[in-house]
Motif scaffolding. Sequence first.
Motif, mmCIF file in Angstrom:
data_model
loop_
_atom_site.group_PDB
_atom_site.id
_atom_site.type_symbol
_atom_site.label_atom_id
_atom_site.label_comp_id
_atom_site.label_asym_id
_atom_site.label_seq_id
_atom_site.Cartn_x
_atom_site.Cartn_y
_atom_site.Cartn_z
ATOM 1 N N PRO A 48 -18.629 -37.865 -13.942
ATOM 2 C CA PRO A 48 -19.687 -38.393 -14.500
ATOM 3 C C PRO A 48 -20.807 -38.991 -13.874
ATOM 4 N N GLU A 49 -21.953 -39.252 -14.444
ATOM 5 C CA GLU A 49 -23.303 -39.783 -13.966
ATOM 6 C C GLU A 49 -23.357 -41.201 -14.251
ATOM 7 N N TYR A 50 -23.041 -42.104 -13.009
ATOM 8 C CA TYR A 50 -22.965 -43.483 -13.029
ATOM 9 C C TYR A 50 -24.471 -43.907 -12.490
ATOM 10 N N ASP A 87 -26.404 -47.776 -11.591
ATOM 11 C CA ASP A 87 -26.750 -49.173 -11.607
ATOM 12 C C ASP A 87 -27.632 -49.840 -12.538
ATOM 13 N N GLN A 127 -22.737 -51.330 -14.393
ATOM 14 C CA GLN A 127 -22.801 -49.990 -13.747
ATOM 15 C C GLN A 127 -22.550 -49.247 -15.431
ATOM 16 N N GLU A 137 -22.433 -45.491 -17.265
ATOM 17 C CA GLU A 137 -22.285 -44.007 -17.533
ATOM 18 C C GLU A 137 -23.240 -43.313 -18.374
ATOM 19 N N ARG A 138 -24.199 -42.522 -17.961
ATOM 20 C CA ARG A 138 -25.341 -41.946 -18.490
ATOM 21 C C ARG A 138 -24.846 -41.021 -19.391
ATOM 22 N N ALA A 165 -26.229 -44.782 -22.858
ATOM 23 C CA ALA A 165 -25.320 -45.033 -21.803
ATOM 24 C C ALA A 165 -24.314 -45.973 -22.259
ATOM 25 N N VAL A 210 -19.811 -49.265 -17.983
ATOM 26 C CA VAL A 210 -18.555 -48.975 -17.232
ATOM 27 C C VAL A 210 -17.882 -50.417 -16.650
#
Length: 75
Positions: A21-23, A25, A34, A36-37, A43, A46
């Motif tokens: 996953p691409e997180y 901030d 945070q 997840e894109r 998004a 998270v």
Amino acid sequence: MTLYTIMPDEVVWAGQENFEPEYMDVEIDGISMQVERLNAAQARIVRLYSGNVQDYLNPAYAPGSMLEFQPFFRK
């Protein structure tokens, strides 16, 4: 976590090693979190980093909630 199933481990966990996953901030309305894109404009939340209890009680910022946003990139 306990998982009771008759499925073999290979079937249950197939593809898990490829999940990345691409997180990011971000700060939205003064709340650090945070996310997840999922794509360029969406998004999923998270976790919240905020120390304010009221932020956690706001259902709009509950983990799993979807956000629509425009990423801001600094140069």
